[in-house]
Design a protein around this motif. Structure first.
Motif, PDB file in Angstrom:
ATOM      1  N   ILE A 150       0.840  -1.194   0.000  1.00 33.06           N
ATOM      2  CA  ILE A 150       0.000   0.000   0.000  1.00 33.06           C
ATOM      3  C   ILE A 150       0.878   1.249   0.000  1.00 33.06           C
ATOM      4  N   GLU A 151       0.617   2.139  -0.927  1.00 32.24           N
ATOM      5  CA  GLU A 151       1.334   3.413  -0.965  1.00 32.24           C
ATOM      6  C   GLU A 151       0.596   4.451  -0.127  1.00 32.24           C
ATOM      7  N   HIS A 152      -0.728   4.594  -0.372  1.00 35.84           N
ATOM      8  CA  HIS A 152      -1.523   5.508   0.445  1.00 35.84           C
ATOM      9  C   HIS A 152      -3.004   5.181   0.310  1.00 35.84           C
ATOM     10  N   ILE A 153      -3.790   5.742   1.229  1.00 33.43           N
ATOM     11  CA  ILE A 153      -5.235   5.524   1.239  1.00 33.43           C
ATOM     12  C   ILE A 153      -5.917   6.884   1.269  1.00 33.43           C
TER      13      ILE A 153
ATOM     14  N   THR B 147      -4.344   2.967  -2.919  1.00 31.34           N
ATOM     15  CA  THR B 147      -3.425   3.005  -4.060  1.00 31.34           C
ATOM     16  C   THR B 147      -2.191   2.190  -3.699  1.00 31.34           C
ATOM     17  N   MET B 148      -1.867   1.266  -4.590  1.00 30.56           N
ATOM     18  CA  MET B 148      -0.733   0.374  -4.383  1.00 30.56           C
ATOM     19  C   MET B 148       0.537   0.986  -4.975  1.00 30.56           C
ATOM     20  N   MET B 149       1.675   0.429  -4.634  1.00 28.32           N
ATOM     21  CA  MET B 149       2.953   0.936  -5.135  1.00 28.32           C
ATOM     22  C   MET B 149       3.074   0.841  -6.646  1.00 28.32           C
TER      23      MET B 149
ATOM     24  N   TYR C  69      -5.272   0.566  -7.999  1.00 31.42           N
ATOM     25  CA  TYR C  69      -5.997   0.956  -6.794  1.00 31.42           C
ATOM     26  C   TYR C  69      -7.227   0.093  -6.590  1.00 31.42           C
ATOM     27  N   TYR C  70      -7.683   0.071  -5.351  1.00 32.30           N
ATOM     28  CA  TYR C  70      -8.869  -0.670  -4.953  1.00 32.30           C
ATOM     29  C   TYR C  70      -9.764   0.272  -4.165  1.00 32.30           C
TER      30      TYR C  70
END
Length: 65
Positions: free
Chosen positions: A19-22, A31-33, A37-38
């Motif tokens: 996970i990069e950030h939410i 948002t994933m690295m 995104y989910y």
């Protein structure tokens, strides 16, 4: 890995270490690295708690072995 719920009710499993950030939009957008995104129903607090539980389980398993 943590289990989350997509907006359509389907379950998804993501690698929480990627996970990069939410963001809150008002759902949680993870948002994933890799840029993917989910969007999930769980709140940021719930996601963080799931990650804490996952990491705790890993640490406890390492201590036992």
């Amino acid at each position: 890995m943590i289990i989350l719920t997509k907006l359509n009710g389907e379950t998804t499993v993501i690698n929480s270490r990627q996970i990069e950030h939410i963001d809150v939009i008002p759902e949680s957008k993870i948002t994933m690295m890799n840029g993917k995104y989910y969007i999930v129903k769980e709140s940021i607090e719930e996601i963080i708690e799931k990650e804490i539980q996952f990491n705790r389980a890993i640490i406890e398993k390492v201590k036992v072995e």
